[in-house]
Structure formats: structure tokens, C-alpha cells
Design an enzyme around this catalytic site. Structure first.
Site, PDB file in Angstrom:
ATOM      1  CE  LYS A  32       0.051   1.154   4.687  1.00 33.11           C
ATOM      2  NZ  LYS A  32       0.182   2.455   5.363  1.00 33.11           N
ATOM      3  CB  THR A  33       4.007   2.261   1.729  1.00 36.33           C
ATOM      4  OG1 THR A  33       3.462   1.986   3.016  1.00 36.33           O
ATOM      5  CG2 THR A  33       4.862   3.521   1.809  1.00 36.33           C
ATOM      6  CG  ASP A 215      -0.639   5.622   5.214  1.00 36.82           C
ATOM      7  OD1 ASP A 215      -1.300   4.653   4.789  1.00 36.82           O
ATOM      8  OD2 ASP A 215       0.550   5.518   5.591  1.00 36.82           O
ATOM      9  CD  GLU A 216      -1.519   2.535   8.654  1.00 39.78           C
ATOM     10  OE1 GLU A 216      -2.558   1.854   8.757  1.00 39.78           O
ATOM     11  OE2 GLU A 216      -0.391   2.032   8.512  1.00 39.78           O
ATOM     12  CD  GLN A 246      -2.906  -4.566   8.935  1.00 42.29           C
ATOM     13  OE1 GLN A 246      -1.901  -4.439   9.626  1.00 42.29           O
ATOM     14  NE2 GLN A 246      -2.865  -4.493   7.615  1.00 42.29           N
ATOM     15  NE  ARG A 585       1.820  -7.401  11.474  1.00 46.76           N
ATOM     16  CZ  ARG A 585       1.542  -6.624  10.450  1.00 46.76           C
ATOM     17  NH1 ARG A 585       2.387  -5.691  10.062  1.00 46.76           N
ATOM     18  NH2 ARG A 585       0.414  -6.770   9.765  1.00 46.76           N
TER      19      ARG A 585
END
Length: 680
Positions: A32-33, A215-216, A246, A585
Site C-alpha cells: 500500500k505504501t 494513510d491508515e 487492522q 507480521r
């Protein structure tokens, strides 16, 4: 100029979306980044959007810096150099810039001072409320992020304590205004008030920033949401990137509805799902997908693995948390010997209180580690105080330890007296100087000499108590030495539990025939060897692991009651999202573990395996969940109950979490849930 190199079809589709609202639903490890940065560069370099009209909001300075650097590099590689730049910053930095320009709308000067957390505490303490400072500050932060003024809170209070907090909130805010101060939450709260009271300012800003990216987005709270609505009042060019699966910060005000209802807030919005995962093996993603699909509050997506197959996710059960860490330590040592770097390994836990057991296990195994987001247990002030007393019990000539605790708790032996003592000793050990009674009294005075004498007598009393039994030592210590008296009331409970953990650890080591001096030496050696932790195992809570990734991940404490952690007002769906974050993770291998008896906060708890292990299809929901090894808790088995003692199973009915067992405890029959029994 090709800004789409290296992007998959969905990523490219998101980059090429220009006008109108866009929800980029980006799964863990889906790039996504990279997509966000490529879109930023595409708008500037391919479409020709003025960089100064682009606003990109993040949650951390690190994220905004990384995006700025990567976007600039991408543009430079395409030979594009612009005299202006987009505004990439955190929400709160945006608020600071906004207030510098517009705070005069509230009748205040723009030379305001931004307070830090300690400043805010001092101001609150000045109001002398009987309610804990931390409680008041937390409530004020909640009110501001919910866009509630002190007046509005006072009009809707439901009980006397809430009214008291609201009155402090009112006094606190008046104090800030009189002194032209702002706290961290004011950066957004006051910005919101200005835009609400001055629609023309909101419209002007909305026209200035005609392209906005966030973002987020799943972590936004009501206040941030309302500010974004103001900033998009003249256009719909809002691109938000996030993952509803998330969203794990509901406890600090994040509202998952912001992302779930985005297409309702912006009816013409387009939603693009990034589901290709470039981080984890298919085996890891299979259990992550299986777990998160049990949630009902989600937009729905399935992570698609792009890596080759690896090892199956491993689930291990142990008798105790100590055994759990012994086994994990052996696995880590084996991995390291096979060429794996310590820095590629992480141990995750749901509760920070579990960090102590992790730390002790790694210390015993001499594995370098770093505790992330929490102070190492043996570096906490109250723990170091007790250790100083223990060192004096072994060596009365340890002046470093003596000077640390001679006036802790307060005994009237302050800094001036300490300076006189050191001057009089003139290089001699304090104990040696003390034994020269006449000289010592002349130097520090009768009163201080008596204090010093009583202190040495106390150390002797502690040694005598320990020689009798550990229980007598602990009782003597807690009765005679009130270590916590110098700490604020709000901190005492946490520190008391830390001391309880320390005494439990010490008791365990001494019961294993380790001498006190050996115990202290091990601590000293470990603290010295742990100073260099560049290549070390990372230990942290699941919350802090979000955004990070490791080749090898161990998740401990997978027991109902610990993970998921459920109490009053607990949100099982957010707990499940936490589990999903923990699982994703891991890049190569994921190891999950649960124990039959976990020692936590000074007491032993016996809990069944986490429901998440069943929901992720890692354990079968059958009678086997209450087994030790391959044995089933069936008729004839011997079991132990923490109250009724040892008994024999007569009959077992039901299965899984509903399994009931009829047990004879010395002729007294009782029917008990299997989860409350330990198989012998």
C-alpha cells in the site's frame, strides 16, 4: 514516463484514479505504501497537478518522511523537478500549521506555546483533584477527540465523578486560554472549532488542497473525520488508504466506522482492494484469512499469497510460561546457529505484563534482545531499588547501592547529609567510616548517624529473615520498606505488581538452590551484555508490531483470557483483528503457543487455549483441547482442581469449550467444566 513500473493491476488502477473519492482497501503486505507513493508521483509527474495543491496526511512523522523521500526520488528518476512541494505531514502537524495562521479567529495570539505531557500533568495537579491525574487527562483527551467542550460535557454528565472531571476540564481549558497554551489534542480540536465557526476558511482550504490523501484511514477518530469533511467541502478528491482488518485502536478513540462507511459518506466513491500479499507464505496467510473472516464488521477481502510455500504454522502447548520461554529460547538459538540473524526474530504478546517472563527467559538463555515500547523490567526504578537492597544484603560495602536507597523511602537523609557523609568518608567505604563512631557523628550529626545505624540494622534483619525462609524475608521487606511511598498514587498499582513479579522471580530462583549473590551476578552480567542490542530479538506487544515484519515470529500467551483479552466492554472483533495483525507480521515462519498454567500479576491462571486457534483451523474443536500430550481427559484420568485438589474422572460429556467432567474428589462427586481441571 512510466510511473506504473513494478505495480500489479489493482495497484496501477489505484494510481491512475484521479478525480473523485477513492477507498484503497489494502491488506497486510499488499504494497500500500508503494501504491500511495506512486499515485502521489503520478498526479504530479504524469497528470500535471500542482504539488502545492496536494495534501497527504499520515499518523507518524516517520511515515510522512519516508513518503516524501520516496516520492521525490521517484520524480527525480523521471527527470521531474518542481519548485513547489506537496504538504506531507501528520494530522497534528497540519493542525499546528493551521493554528499558527488562524488561531486569531478564537481571539488568541499565534505565539502560543505547545505543552508536552509533563506540562499538562503539572497543570492538572495544580487543581488538587482527588481523581488521579492520568484519569483526568485521559478523559479530557477523549472529550476533545469527540469534539465535546467542557460546557457540553457538564450539560450531559451522568454521575458525580464525571461532573468533577468535567469541572477540572473547564478549569484546565480556561487556564490554557488565559496563558495562551495549547496541548497536543488542541492542535486538532481548536482547528476543528475554527473551521466550524468559519465556513469560509474551510472552503478556502478545501480549494487550496484539491487532492487529499490519508494513510491508515482505519485509525482515524471522530475529530479527524470531521476535519476531513471540512477539507473536502468543495470537492470529493479524497483518497484514503487503510485496512479495516487492522483497525486495532478503538481503545484510544479510533472509529472503524470511518472506513466501513466511507462509500456511504462519499456515494460516488470507488473501492479498490489490494489483496495480493508479498510478505508472508501461503501457510501463514491461510490461518490469517481463516481467523479474520469470522468478523462481521468488515468490507471483506482475502489475502492472496505471492510467495512460495513454506512451513506450516506451528502451535505448541506447554505446562507453564517458564517452559514456554525455555522452548522458544532453544528454537531461537537453533535458528541463530543455522544463520538467522536475531534481528529477523520477534516475540509478540497481547499484554505488556507478559514482557517480564519473556525477558527472564531470554536472559537465562543469554539471547540478546530489546524490549520495544516498554522499559526493560530490571531497569524500572522500583525494581532497581529492591535490587539495591538485595546487593547490600550480599555486600555492605556496595556504596553505589547504599546511596541509591539510603533515603528511599525517605528517612530524612537528604542530599546535604549525603554530601557530608561522602566528604567525611574521604574515599573510604561508608560502612568503614560508620564504624568509626566518633568521627562519623562529628561529620554528619547524631540524628543522621542514628538513621545510618538503623539502616545497617535493617539490612541485617533482612538477611536473618531470608536465612529463615523466603516468606519471612518478603514479609519483613514489605513491612519495613515502603518502596512505593515516593511514587504518585496513579503509578503505585502498576509498580506494586512489578515488585510482586520481582519477588516471585527471586523466590523461584532461590528455590532452585541458586544463591542470592549468584542471582544478582546473573542480572549484572545480562545487563552488561545486553547494552549492544543492534542484532537482537525484538520483543513487543501486538499493538506495537503493527507496520513491522519479521522472518520468524513467536506469539505467546494464546489462551482465552489473555489473547483474546476479554473483560467489561471487550470487543471480540477488535481482538480478532489484533490476532490477524500478529499473524501477518511473519514472513517465513509463525509459531503460536499456549500454556496450561500462566503466572501473571502475582498469581497463577489456568485457562483453555485461545478460541483464535480454533477459528484459524489450527486446533480441532474437540475433547482434545483439554489434553496433555495425546491423552484425553476421559474416565479414569487423574486431575487436579486448584480448590478441590486431586480427583479421578468418572465421566466426561460434551466437547470443546462446553466439555463437562464428573470428578470424584475423595468420594465427593462434582461436575466441573474441563477448562478448570489440570490433567495429571
Amino acid at each position: 514516463m512510466n510511473f506504473l513500473d513494478g505495480l500489479n493491476a489493482k495497484q496501477a488502477q489505484a494510481v491512475e484514479h484521479i478525480d473523485g473519492a477513492l477507498l484503497l482497501l489494502a491488506g497486510a503486505g499488499s504494497g500500500k505504501t508503494k501504491t500511495l507513493i506512486s499515485r502521489l508521483a503520478y498526479l504530479i509527474g504524469a497528470v500535471g497537478i500542482d504539488p502545492a495543491s496536494i495534501l497527504c496526511l499520515t499518523f507518524t512523522n516517520k511515515a510522512s518522511s519516508e513518503m516524501r523521500e520516496r516520492a521525490t526520488l521517484l520524480l527525480q528518476n523521471q527527470g521531474i523537478h518542481s519548485p513547489t512541494s506537496p504538504l506531507l505531514c501528520t494530522f497534528h502537524k497540519f493542525g499546528l500549521l493551521f493554528l499558527k495562521r488562524y488561531i486569531s479567529c478564537l481571539g488568541r495570539e499565534n505565539n502560543f506555546v505547545l505543552l508536552d505531557g509533563d506540562d499538562c500533568k503539572k497543570i492538572i495537579k495544580g487543581f488538587e483533584s482527588k481523581i488521579a491525574t492520568s484519569t483526568i487527562l485521559s478523559a479530557i483527551s477523549h472529550y476533545k477527540n469527540s469534539t465535546l467542550s467542557a460546557c457540553e460535557v457538564l450539560q450531559n454528565v451522568s454521575d458525580s465523578e464525571e461532573r468533577k472531571i468535567a469541572k477540572v476540564y473547564e478549569a484546565y481549558q480556561n487556564y490554557l486560554e488565559r496563558n495562551n497554551l495549547v496541548d497536543f489534542d488542541d492542535l486538532l480540536y481548536l482547528s476543528y472549532l475554527i473551521m466550524e465557526q468559519n465556513p469560509s476558511i474551510a472552503q478556502s482550504l478545501s480549494k487550496k488542497y484539491s487532492y487529499i490523501m490519508v494513510d491508515e484511514y482505519q485509525d482515524t477518530n471522530p475529530l479527524q473525520y470531521k476535519i476531513l469533511r471540512f477539507l473536502t467541502c468543495t470537492h470529493q478528491n479524497l483518497c484514503v488508504v487503510g485496512d479495516d482488518d487492522q483497525s486495532i485502536y478503538g481503545w484510544r478513540g479510533a472509529d472503524i466506522r470511518n472506513i466501513l462507511e466511507f462509500t456511504q459518506d462519499f456515494p460516488d466513491a470507488k473501492m479498490i482492494k489490494l489483496e495480493q500479499n508479498y510478505r508472508s507464505t501461503p501457510e501463514i496467510l491461510r490461518v490469517a484469512n481463516a481467523l479474520i473472516e469470522k468478523n462481521s464488521q468488515r468490507l471483506g477481502k482475502v489475502l492472496e499469497p505471492m510467495l512460495e510455500s513454506g512451513r506450516e504454522v506451528e502451535v505448541c502447548s506447554y505446562e507453564s510460561d517458564r517452559e514456554e520461554m525455555q522452548a522458544i529460547s532453544k528454537k531461537i538459538i537453533h535458528l541463530h546457529k543455522s544463520g538467522v540473524k536475531y534481528e529477523d526474530i520477534a516475540i509478540l504478546y497481547r499484554l505488556n505484563g507478559m514482557a517480564k517472563g519473556v525477558e527472564d527467559g531470554l536472559l537465562r538463555a543469554k539471547i540478546p534482545y530489546k524490549m520495544i515500547g516498554t522499559l526493560r523490567f530490571y531497569e524500572r526504578a522500583e525494581v532497581k531499588d529492591v535490587i539495591s537492597y538485595l546487593r547490600l544484603m550480599v555486600n555492605l560495602n556496595d556504596d553505589f547501592s547504599l546511596l541509591r536507597v539510603l533515603n528511599r523511602p525517605k528517612r530524612g537523609f537528604g542530599k546535604t547529609s549525603e554530601e557530608k557523609l561522602l566528604h567525611g568518608a574521604n574515599g573510604r567505604k561508608i560502612r568503614e567510616f560508620f564504624e568509626n563512631e566518633r568521627e562519623c557523628k562529628e561529620c554528619i550529626g547524631e540524628k543522621n548517624y542514628k538513621t545510618l545505624s538503623e539502616f545497617f540494622a535493617l539490612i541485617a534483619e533482612l538477611n536473618n529473615a531470608l536465612a529463615h525462609s523466603f516468606e519471612k524475608f518478603e514479609d519483613t521487606f514489605t513491612q519495613k520498606i515502603d518502596i512505593l511511598s515516593s511514587y504518585p498514587i496513579a503509578e503505585k498499582e502498576e509498580r506494586r505488581l512489578n515488585l510482586k513479579e520481582l519477588f516471585a522471580s527471586l523466590k523461584e530462583e532461590l528455590n532452585a538452590n541458586k544463591e542470592l549473590q549468584e542471582y544478582l551476578n546473573d542480572l549484572s552480567l545480562s545487563s552488561e551484555s545486553d547494552k549492544e542490542v543492534s542484532n537482537s530479538v525484538s520483543c513487543m506487544s501486538v499493538h506495537l508490531s503493527k507496520g513491522l515484519e519479521f522472518d520468524y515470529v513467536f506469539v505467546i500467551g494464546c489462551e482465552n483470557g489473555f489473547f483474546p483479552l476479554m473483560g467489561d466492554g471487550g470487543d471480540i472483533e477488535e481482538e480478532r483483528r489484533l490476532g490477524y495483525v500478529a499473524f501477518t507480521r511473519a514472513r517465513r515462519e509463525l509459531n503460536l503457543s499456549y500454556v496450561h498454567t500462566r503466572y501473571y500479576r502475582g498469581k497463577a491462571s489456568s485457562l483453555p487455549p485461545s478460541r483464535f486457534l480454533y477459528e484459524a483451523n489450527l486446533l480441532e474443536d474437540s475433547q482434545e483441547i483439554f489434553t496433555t500430550g495425546a491423552e484425553v481427559m476421559g474416565a479414569g484420568a487423574m486431575v487436579r482442581h486448584k480448590i478441590f485438589g486431586v480427583g479421578r474422572v468418572l465421566e466426561a460429556t460434551g466437547k470443546g469449550k462446553e466439555m463437562k467432567v464428573r470428578v470424584s474428589f475423595g468420594g465427593n462427586e462434582r461436575v466441573i467444566l474441563a477448562s478448570f481441571l489440570e490433567l495429571l
